[in-house]
Scaffold this active site. Structure first.
Site, PDB file in Angstrom:
ATOM      1  N   GLU A  43       0.828  -1.212   0.000  1.00  0.00           N
ATOM      2  CA  GLU A  43       0.000   0.000   0.000  1.00  0.00           C
ATOM      3  C   GLU A  43       0.859   1.258   0.000  1.00  0.00           C
ATOM      4  O   GLU A  43       0.543   2.239  -0.672  1.00  0.00           O
ATOM      5  CB  GLU A  43      -0.920  -0.004   1.222  1.00  0.00           C
TER       6      GLU A  43
ATOM      7  N   GLU B 196     -12.313   0.646 -10.013  1.00  0.00           N
ATOM      8  CA  GLU B 196     -11.893  -0.231 -11.108  1.00  0.00           C
ATOM      9  C   GLU B 196     -12.906  -0.275 -12.260  1.00  0.00           C
ATOM     10  O   GLU B 196     -12.512  -0.348 -13.431  1.00  0.00           O
ATOM     11  CB  GLU B 196     -11.646  -1.646 -10.581  1.00  0.00           C
TER      12      GLU B 196
ATOM     13  N   GLU C 130     -18.951  -5.995  -3.222  1.00  0.00           N
ATOM     14  CA  GLU C 130     -17.582  -6.455  -3.014  1.00  0.00           C
ATOM     15  C   GLU C 130     -17.375  -7.852  -3.577  1.00  0.00           C
ATOM     16  O   GLU C 130     -16.286  -8.190  -4.034  1.00  0.00           O
ATOM     17  CB  GLU C 130     -17.252  -6.416  -1.520  1.00  0.00           C
TER      18      GLU C 130
ATOM     19  N   ASP D  13      -4.388  -9.526  -9.002  1.00  0.00           N
ATOM     20  CA  ASP D  13      -4.769  -8.564 -10.043  1.00  0.00           C
ATOM     21  C   ASP D  13      -3.619  -7.726 -10.592  1.00  0.00           C
ATOM     22  O   ASP D  13      -3.277  -7.771 -11.773  1.00  0.00           O
ATOM     23  CB  ASP D  13      -5.903  -7.672  -9.545  1.00  0.00           C
TER      24      ASP D  13
END
Length: 887
Positions: free
Chosen positions: A123, A382, A364, A270
Site C-alpha cells: 500500500e 476499477e 464487493e 490482479d
C-alpha cells in the site's frame, strides 16, 4: 514496437460512429466530476488534514491509534497525510494548478516519513511512493511549461527516494520477495513490531513494485530500486505452475511454496498481471510482454468464461475454485484494452455494468448468477477505469452513459455532507464511515478523462502510463539509463507461442467493422443478467432423529431448556459481548443416551446456524432525512422478527426521533407526550426487545430504534443483530423496531444533540436522496450473504439470531472429545480467525492450502455438517481478506 506508438495506436479510437452525447452534455458531466472532487477534497482538507483519511459521517480525520482498529486495513495508514499525497497528480489533471502548488508545499512542510509505525509495503508503494512520483512528474511538467512551480527543485523526488530507502529492507529475504510489512522508522526489526517474522505474502503484493521502483531508479539514477523489483518479479515467474502457467494467490516469501493455489484475476493477483504489461509499456523491455502474454493465454484458456472470470486451481486449472467473483477484477477489461483483446473486454464490462445497475454499485463480491455475495462497496474505481479505457478504444457513446450512471449513483447514494461515504451494504444503501484515499486518486481521474475533450486536459495523457493507483509516470523513462546490476531471467524461446502476440497493439479498424459490433456483444449479456434472479433453496428440516430438545425450538432464556441442555452435557458460556457459547462435555451428560442426544443437538445447531445464515433477514436502513443531512447519511440497522415488515412497505416509516424515558424502555414511558407520533430511541438492556416495543407503542410511538449499550460495538466488526421475540405471540406489535450498534447509534444521538430536531426514515433500503420513494429493486437484490465476524475462540462458533437482552442466542456450539465432526470444526475455525491476515489492495486470502476438492454451490441438503462448515469457513476467511486491502 515502441511503447509510445503502441499506446497511440491503442487509443487511436474510431470517432466516426457518431456521438449520442453532445459536447455540451459531456462538458456538463465533466464539470460535475470537478464539483464532486471539490466536495471530497475540500472536506478532507477542512475536517481531516493532516490525518491520513477522512471519516465522512463523523466529519473528522482517521488517525491510526485514535480510532478503533480495523485490523490490517489500517496498515495503509502511516501518519503521512495519505489522502493528500495520493491526490497530488489528480489536482493537476483537473486543472487545479494553484491547489496543486499549495498541496506540494504542505507535503514538503508537514509530512514526515520516519514515523515509528508499521505499514503495508504494498500500500505504501502504490499510494505514497506512487503519489510522490506522480506529483514530481506533474511538477516537472508544469515547471517546464514556464508558468508554474518555478521554485520546484525536485523536493518530491527527494522524499520519494527517502521513502524508497525505507522500503528496501523489506526485500532482505532469500527469495527477493518483500516482507508484507515494514516499520517506517526501524525497518525490519522482529516480532515486537510485527515485521521480519511473517512468512506469506500475496502475489500482487510482491509483484506490484516494478513501476514505482523502476521510475524511482530512472528518475534518480540509482538502479538499486529497479533491481529489487525485477528480482521479485523474476522469482514469481520461476514459481509459476509450469503446466498451467498460472500463479497462486499467496506465496511463502522464504521457500517460494504456494500457500494458496487458487488463481484468478481479482483479489490477491490482479495488479501482478497489470504490472507485467505496464512495465513493458513504461520500460520498453520485451521480457515483460513475453511473460504477460504467456500468462494471458492461460487466463483466457482457463479463467475466462465470457463474460465471467472465475478462479481455478493452478495444478488443476479445469477445476473451479469458487462460484463467486470479487469486485477487484473489474480492472481487467481495461487491461484487455491495453492488450488489444477488445471482444472479451466488452463482454466482461457489460456483465459488470448490468450488475452495477442491478445493485447501484458493484458489490464487493457477487455470485455467478449475479446476486450479492458480500454487500460492501468501498467506492472502488476499477469499473470506472475499465469504462474509460473501453471508451477510448471504441469511441462508443454507450460508455459515456455508463460513466453517467457511475456519477448519478455516487451523488444519489454515497454523497454525504462531509464528503462521500463507502457503502456498508448496497442492498440497503447504508454507509460506512470511510472514504479511502484511492477514491480521490483514481475515481475522479478516470471519470474526468471519460468526459473531457483534449483541450480540457493540461497535458497529453498518451505520454504517461497509469499505475495501479492511477498515478502518472512519463513514458520518457523508457529512454532513461538503466544500469541494472541483476540480469533478468530470460524467457526461453521454446516457451513462447507467436500467436500470443497477434493482438498486442492491434489496428482497431480490424476489430470494428461496423458501429454495431460492440452492441452485438452486449445484448446477450444484458439479457442474461436481467433474467438471472433465482429463488433461494427450500428450507430443510435439520438434524437426524428426534432428540428431546430440538435446536430449532431452543431458547436461551427458558429454564426448562437450560436444564435439558445440562442433562445432555451442554453448558452455556456467557461471552463479554453478551453472546452465549454452547459447549458440550460428553462426560458431564447424565447418561450415554443423553450424551448422544447432545451430539445430535450440537449438530442440529450447527446446521441450523448455517441455514439461518443463508436465510436470515437482510439488514434494514435508517436514513437521516432532515437538515443538513437530507437523506445523505444512511446507517446499517438490524431487523426485528416482529412488528412491521419494512420490506413490504413501499414508503417505510418516517418521523422525528425522541429519546424515550426511561431510556431502557422497560417500563411505562413517562414522556409519552413527546414520544407520541415520533420514533423512540431506546437503550439495549434490562428487558426483552418485545417489551420495549410494546411500551413505546402504548405511548403512541410510530417506530423504535434500540441502540446497543456495548461501547465501541459497530456494524463494521459485529455480526448482523436480529431481534427476536420473547417466546410468546408478538402479533400485537404493529410498529417497526430496528437495532443500531453503539457506533452508528452515536452518530444519530450526536445529530440529535446538535440539531435537536432530527427526522429519519426507517426502511428496508435507503430511498433516493431528496425523494420519499425509490423504485423497488429486484427481489434477488436481497438474496445475499452478509459477512459475519467471529471471536477468536478455539471452539467453533455459529452465528444465529439474538433472542433477548440478557442471554442473546448468537449461539456458539462447541464440543470436546465426542464427535469427529466437532473436532474438524474446532480445528478449522482456529484457522479462520487468524488476526494477522495480509493487508493488500488485492485482498488476498491467507488461509493455508486445503487438500480437499473444491465445491461448487450445492444445496445444503446434499452436504454434511462438516462440508457446510468448511464452505462457511472459506467464505469467512475470504471476507476477512477482502476487508484488509486497499483493497
Amino acid at each position: 514496437m515502441p511503447p509510445v506508438l503502441c499506446l497511440l495506436m491503442l487509443f487511436g479510437a474510431l470517432w466516426s460512429y457518431g456521438e449520442a452525447m453532445s459536447r455540451e452534455e459531456k462538458q456538463k458531466f465533466r464539470n460535475q466530476v470537478v464539483e464532486m472532487f471539490d466536495h471530497a477534497y475540500q472536506n478532507y482538507m477542512d475536517h481531516a488534514y493532516p490525518a491520513d483519511e477522512l471519516m465522512p459521517l463523523t466529519c473528522r480525520g482517521r488517525v491510526r491509534g485514535l480510532e478503533p482498529s480495523r485490523g490490517d486495513v489500517d496498515d495503509a495508514l502511516g501518519k503521512f497525510s495519505l489522502t493528500l499525497i495520493d491526490t497530488l497528480d489528480t489536482l493537476v489533471l483537473l486543472n487545479k494548478t494553484t491547489e496543486f502548488e499549495a498541496a506540494v508545499r504542505r507535503v514538503l512542510s508537514d509530512v514526515r516519513l520516519d514515523n515509528d509505525i508499521v505499514v503495508s509495503v504494498f500500500e505504501t508503494n502504490i499510494r505514497v511512493l506512487g503519489g510522490l512520483l506522480g506529483g514530481h512528474s506533474m511538477a516537472v511538467m508544469l515547471k517546464d511549461g514556464g508558468q508554474n512551480m518555478q521554485w520546484y527543485q525536485d523536493e518530491l523526488l527527494h522524499m520519494a527516494k527517502d521513502l524508497g530507502l525505507r522500503l528496501l529492507p523489506a526485500f532482505n529475504t532469500s527469495s527477493g520477495l518483500p516482507y508484507p510489512r515494514i516499520n517506517l522508522k526501524h525497518g525490519v526489526r522482529g516480532p515486537e513490531t510485527r515485521t521480519g517474522t511473517e512468512t506469506d505474502t500475496c502475489t500482487a503484493c510482491a509483484g506490484t513494485m516494478i513501476l514505482e521502483f523502476a521510475a524511482l531508479s530512472r528518475f534518480t539514477g540509482d538502479p538499486v530500486f529497479e533491481d529489487h523489483a525485477r528480482r521479485a518479479l523474476d522469482f514469481l515467474w520461476e514459481k509459476r505452475q509450469r503446466n498451467s502457467n498460472l500463479v497462486g494467490t499467496t506465496i511463502n516469501i522464504h521457500s517460494g511454496e504456494w500457500v494458496r493455489r487458487d488463481s484468478g484475476v481479482g483479489a490477491g493477483i490482479d495488479s501482478y498481471y497489470e504490472y507485467l504489461l505496464k512495465a513493458y509499456i513504461l520500460l520498453g523491455d520485451d521480457l515483460f510482454l513475453q511473460r504477460f502474454n504467456i500468462h494471458y493465454a492461460s487466463i483466457m484458456k482457463y479463467i475466462s468464461q465470457p463474460p465471467l472470470l472465475l478462479d481455478v486451481h493452478i495444478h488443476k486449472p479445469l477445476l473451479p475454485a469458487r462460484t463467486w467473483m470479487d469486485s477487484l477484477l473489474a480492472f481487467f477489461p481495461g487491461l484487455q484494452v491495453l492488450k488489444g483483446d477488445i471482444r472479451p473486454a466488452i463482454e466482461t464490462h457489460e456483465m459488470l455494468y448490468q450488475v452495477t445497475k442491478k445493485h447501484n454499485f458493484l458489490p464487493e463480491a457477487f455470485t455467478t448468477d449475479f446476486r450479492v455475495h458480500w454487500a460492501q462497496h468501498p467506492l472502488r474505481p476499477e469499473f470506472a477505469e475499465s469504462t474509460y479505457f473501453l471508451y477510448k478504444a471504441t469511441g462508443d457513446p454507450y460508455y459515456l452513459e455508463a460513466g453517467r450512471t457511475i456519477l448519478d449513483n455516487l451523488n444519489r447514494f454515497a454523497r454525504v455532507p462531509c464528503g462521500f461515504a463507502a457503502m456498508k451494504d448496497v442492498r440497503t444503501g447504508s454507509h460506512e464511515d470511510r472514504m479511502d484515499s484511492f477514491f480521490l486518486a483514481e475515481m475522479f481521474k478516470y471519470l474526468f478523462l471519460l468526459f473531457a475533450e483534449a483541450e480540457d486536459i493540461p497535458f497529453d495523457v498518451e505520454d504517461y502510463v497509469f499505475t495501479t493507483e492511477a498515478h502518472l509516470l512519463p513514458l520518457s523513462l523508457s529512454t532513461a539509463p538503466n544500469a541494472s546490476s541483476i540480469p533478468s531471467n530470460k524467457t526461453s524461446d521454446e516457451e513462447l507461442d507467436d500467436s500470443n502476440f497477434d493482438w498486442t497493439c492491434p489496428n482497431t479498424r480490424l476489430l470494428f467493422p461496423d458501429p454495431a459490433f460492440p452492441r452485438s456483444l452486449r445484448e446477450p449479456i444484458r439479457s442474461a443478467v436481467d433474467k438471472s434472479c433465482p429463488r433461494p433453496a427450500p428450507y430443510r428440516e435439520p438434524g437426524m432423529g428426534r432428540p428431546p430438545l430440538r435446536a430449532q425450538d431452543f431458547m436461551a432464556n427458558n429454564p426448562e431448556h437450560l436444564e435439558l441442555l445440562r442433562r445432555m452435557g451442554v453448558s452455556l458460556i456467557h461471552l463479554k459481548d453478551g453472546r452465549v457459547q454452547l459447549v458440550q462435555h460428553a462426560t458431564q451428560a447424565v447418561s450415554a443416551v443423553a450424551a448422544e442426544d447432545g451430539v445430535r443437538f450440537m449438530q442440529e445447531m450447527m446446521e441450523l446456524s448455517s441455514q439461518q445464515q443463508k436465510e436470515q433477514l437482510p439488514p434494514r436502513a435508517i436514513q437521516i432525512v432532515s437538515h443538513p443531512f437530507f437523506g445523505r447519511v444512511v446507517l446499517t440497522a438490524g431487523p426485528a422478527q416482529f412488528g412491521t415488515d419494512l420490506s413490504k412497505s413501499s414508503t417505510g416509516v418516517r418521523g422525528f426521533v425522541t429519546v424515550a424515558e426511561p431510556y431502557s424502555g422497560c417500563s411505562e414511558i413517562t414522556n409519552a407526550e413527546y414520544v407520541q407520533g415520533h420514533i423512540a430511541l431506546l437503550q439495549r438492556g434490562q428487558c426483552m426487545f418485545a417489551e420495549k416495543a410494546r411500551n413505546i407503542q402504548k405511548a403512541g410511538a410510530i417506530g423504535g430504534i434500540v441502540i446497543d449499550d456495548n461501547e465501541g460495538s459497530s456494524s463494521d466488526t459485529a455480526p448482523l443483530f436480529q431481534m427476536a421475540g420473547d417466546g410468546r405471540s408478538t402479533d400485537d406489535i404493529t410498529l417497526p423496531l430496528l437495532f443500531l450498534f453503539h457506533k452508528e447509534g452515536n452518530i444519530l444521538l450526536e445529530a440529535l444533540k446538535e440539531y435537536r430536531e432530527v427526522e429519519v426514515l426507517l426502511s428496508d433500503k435507503a430511498r433516493d436522496r431528496g425523494a420519499d420513494v425509490q423504485e423497488e429493486e429486484e427481489d434477488c437484490q436481497t438474496e445475499a450473504t452478509t459477512p459475519t465476524s467471529f471471536e477468536p475462540d478455539s471452539q467453533s462458533q455459529m452465528s444465529t439470531e439474538e433472542l433477548d437482552e440478557s442471554a442473546p442466542e448468537e449461539v456458539t456450539p462447541a464440543q470436546e472429545e465426542v464427535s469427529p465432526v466437532a473436532e474438524v470444526i474446532k480445528e478449522e475455525e482456529e484457522k479462520a480467525v487468524d488476526p494477522q491476515a495480509e493487508t493488500a489492495r488485492p485482498k488476498e486470502e491467507r488461509d493455508s492450502e486445503k487438500t480437499q476438492e473444491p465445491r461448487g454451490d450445492t444445496d445444503s441438503s446434499s452436504q454434511s455438517v462438516d462440508e457446510l462448515l468448511a464452505d462457511w469457513r472459506e467464505d469467512l476467511e475470504a471476507f476477512k481478506q477482502m476487508e484488509k486491502d486497499e483493497l
